[in-house]
Enzyme design. Structure first.
Site, PDB file in Angstrom:
ATOM      1  N   ASN A  63       6.067   2.589  -7.027  1.00  0.00           N
ATOM      2  CA  ASN A  63       6.185   1.542  -8.043  1.00  0.00           C
ATOM      3  C   ASN A  63       6.778   2.147  -9.311  1.00  0.00           C
ATOM      4  O   ASN A  63       6.427   3.264  -9.690  1.00  0.00           O
ATOM      5  CB  ASN A  63       4.811   0.944  -8.352  1.00  0.00           C
ATOM      6  CG  ASN A  63       4.253   0.160  -7.175  1.00  0.00           C
ATOM      7  OD1 ASN A  63       4.989  -0.565  -6.501  1.00  0.00           O
ATOM      8  ND2 ASN A  63       2.976   0.304  -6.905  1.00  0.00           N
ATOM      9  N   ILE A  68      -8.502   4.898  -4.550  1.00  0.00           N
ATOM     10  CA  ILE A  68      -9.856   4.421  -4.845  1.00  0.00           C
ATOM     11  C   ILE A  68     -10.035   2.941  -4.470  1.00  0.00           C
ATOM     12  O   ILE A  68     -11.145   2.483  -4.219  1.00  0.00           O
ATOM     13  CB  ILE A  68     -10.172   4.657  -6.352  1.00  0.00           C
ATOM     14  CG1 ILE A  68     -11.671   4.723  -6.596  1.00  0.00           C
ATOM     15  CG2 ILE A  68      -9.513   3.625  -7.246  1.00  0.00           C
ATOM     16  CD1 ILE A  68     -12.034   5.228  -7.989  1.00  0.00           C
ATOM     17  N   HIS A 109       3.915   9.026  -8.094  1.00  0.00           N
ATOM     18  CA  HIS A 109       3.155   9.073  -6.841  1.00  0.00           C
ATOM     19  C   HIS A 109       3.788   8.157  -5.806  1.00  0.00           C
ATOM     20  O   HIS A 109       4.415   7.153  -6.130  1.00  0.00           O
ATOM     21  CB  HIS A 109       1.687   8.671  -7.071  1.00  0.00           C
ATOM     22  CG  HIS A 109       1.498   7.357  -7.749  1.00  0.00           C
ATOM     23  ND1 HIS A 109       1.664   7.192  -9.107  1.00  0.00           N
ATOM     24  CD2 HIS A 109       1.164   6.135  -7.257  1.00  0.00           C
ATOM     25  CE1 HIS A 109       1.434   5.931  -9.426  1.00  0.00           C
ATOM     26  NE2 HIS A 109       1.142   5.254  -8.319  1.00  0.00           N
TER      27      HIS A 109
END
Ligand code: 5GP
Length: 123
Positions: A96, A39, A109
């Site tokens: 991360n 996004i 992810h």
């Protein structure tokens, strides 16, 4: 419901995207992963490859099934890079983990970033 340190992982936004509870730009989905555009893109191409199974961080990968999941996530990331035609120009995959890496969403992810010169992060 999975709760770790008062974080409610079942309510995370990625679960809602995976389950089509909210609108998103899904580029790829199978029974193991879902991939959609970030996004808040940090590069012209910024795709998130998310495990359908709720695994909060990479620290929680533990067994043969999880090994298959992370392997599949990487294979799909490479396929998407090829589909975006950035496999020759180059791209970066990032995972991360926790606070110091700035992990924002506690649902495993991989970031796929490309479409511009990304610069070195490790010299
Ligand atoms: P992290 O910092 O956890 O590795 O990355 C989380 C990423 O998810 C960020 O790059 C952020 O922009 C993205 N993100 C957060 N909320 C949403 C959302 O509702 N939809 C999409 N498509 N991406 C999101």
């Amino acid at each position: 419901m999975l709760k770790i340190k008062n974080r409610n992982y079942m309510n995370n936004i990625f679960n809602k995207i995976i389950n089509h509870k909210i609108k998103s730009n899904i580029l790829y989905q199978d029974n193991i992963v879902t991939a959609f555009k970030d996004i808040n893109p940090k590069a012209p191409i910024h795709i998130l490859i998310v495990s359908n199974k709720l695994i909060p961080t990479i620290n929680e990968l533990k067994n043969e099934k999880d090994k298959m999941i992370i392997g599949h996530m990487i294979i799909i990331a490479v396929k998407l890079a090829k589909k975006q035609k950035i496999e020759k120009s180059g791209y970066r995959l990032i995972i991360n983990c926790n606070k110091n890496a700035g992990q924002e969403i506690y649902h495993l992810h991989i970031h796929l970033l490309g479409g511009k010169k990304l610069g070195k992060i490790i010299n």
